[in-house]
Design a protein around this motif. Structure first.
Motif: not given
Length: 349
Positions: A41-61
């Protein structure tokens, strides 16, 4: 400004990324900046705040870097797409010449940090410069520990010899206000990163810029190196605006697919090479070698020429290995397809 109260502009969003979205994506998805990369998963920043979202199967870390821009579906909280980067720093992955290891992405300036100690090494700094140039990121030299040197200007002269057009800042990272010398490259929407060996003051300067208590550790008196340093890449808000991606010290910098970055780092040699009598001149015993002539006249350092040759040879070897592995993978893929067709044909009889 906190990570929970930012605009896209504050995060570094620009027309480079906006033009990659179609009308449907503009309506459906939320742009977000990657602030941390984890195993699945990745930590993200957006206008809505912070979150952690899972990586889709097509992407790896390994396919994503801190600083990347992604599109997120706000309803499902899924990462939908990785946007093209405007800049990046990468190197050849250890033990795998076919794979590129991303370090940071979408950075506006990189602080190549060294010190007025025995750690100072021209060959290593030239590698960092090649990384920055190859990735399209303007470099800045940061010379630390000037309080440990009788003549800090001599170290600045050595920096100018390997990067005459690269801005250079000399400071004591622990002195009050030291980070102010780096402010010209920081500000709202700007992202900077540090590159350099462990123990040269990167974490100390990062702490001063961000106001965070980033671990630096005590310094050993025998070699003036920090015991504890950054071990992961993370993006932090800079006091007064902008973002900093702190990176771990990297002992090994394997170069691949960086011929242009290397030639830009050694621009005075690369330009002279075009004036040699022979197009395939090795800049050794050949007659009418413009580079050797410049060395004889004292305009080029012979040691610098040898470092350029070494980096070019290393890059060519790794790039060729990478191309060969890709060729083999394609050949194997064709063989498997051919075998499958033959097997299907036998079954159809």
């Amino acid at each position: 400004m906190t990570p929970n109260h930012v605009t896209l502009g504050d995060l570094g969003w620009s027309s480079d990324f906006l033009r990659q979205l179609d009308e449907d994506e503009l309506v459906r998805f939320t742009p977000a900046r990657v602030s941390g990369v984890h195993r699945d998963r990745v930590s993200i920043l957006s206008e809505k705040g912070t979150a952690q979202i899972a990586l889709p199967g097509a992407l790896s870390a390994g396919d994503i870097a801190v600083g990347d821009w992604v599109l997120m579906d706000p309803e499902t909280e899924r990462l939908e797409r990785l946007l093209d980067r405007k800049s990046r720093i990468f190197r050849r992955a250890a033990g795998d010449p076919s794979r590129e290891q991303l370090i940071v992405a979408n950075v506006d300036a990189v602080f190549i940090t060294t010190s007025c100690t025995e750690e100072f090494n021209e060959a290593r700094l030239e590698r960092y410069l090649a990384l920055a140039h190859a990735g399209g990121i303007p470099p800045v030299f940061v010379l630390t520990k000037i309080d440990h040197a009788d003549d800090p200007d001599s170290f600045l002269d050595r920096l100018r010899a390997i990067g005459p057009a690269v801005p250079a800042v000399a400071l004591n990272a622990k002195a009050p206000g030291a980070a102010e010398a780096l402010r010209p490259w920081c500000g709202p929407g700007q992202t900077v990163a540090f590159l350099g060996m462990s123990g040269v003051g990167k974490s100390t300067l990062a702490s001063a810029l961000t106001g965070l208590d980033l671990e630096t550790g005590a310094v050993r008196e025998d070699d003036m190196r920090g015991r504890h340093t950054t071990t992961a890449r993370e993006m932090h808000a800079i006091s007064g605006g902008g973002w900093l991606i702190d990176t771990p010290g990297m002992r090994e910098l394997r170069l691949t697919d960086m011929a242009e970055g290397i030639d830009e780092t050694f621009s005075e040699i690369a330009e002279l090479a075009s004036d040699c009598r022979f197009a395939d001149c090795t800049h050794g015993p050949e007659p009418d070698c413009a580079v050797q002539a410049a060395i004889g006249e004292g305009r080029i350092d012979a040691a610098r020429l040898e470092r350029w040759k070494k980096l070019r040879a290393e890059d060519a070897l790794h790039t060729a290995s990478q191309a060969e592995l890709r060729r083999r993978a394609k050949a194997t893929g064709r063989l498997h397809k051919s075998a499958k067709k033959a097997k299907d044909a036998r079954r159809g009889r």
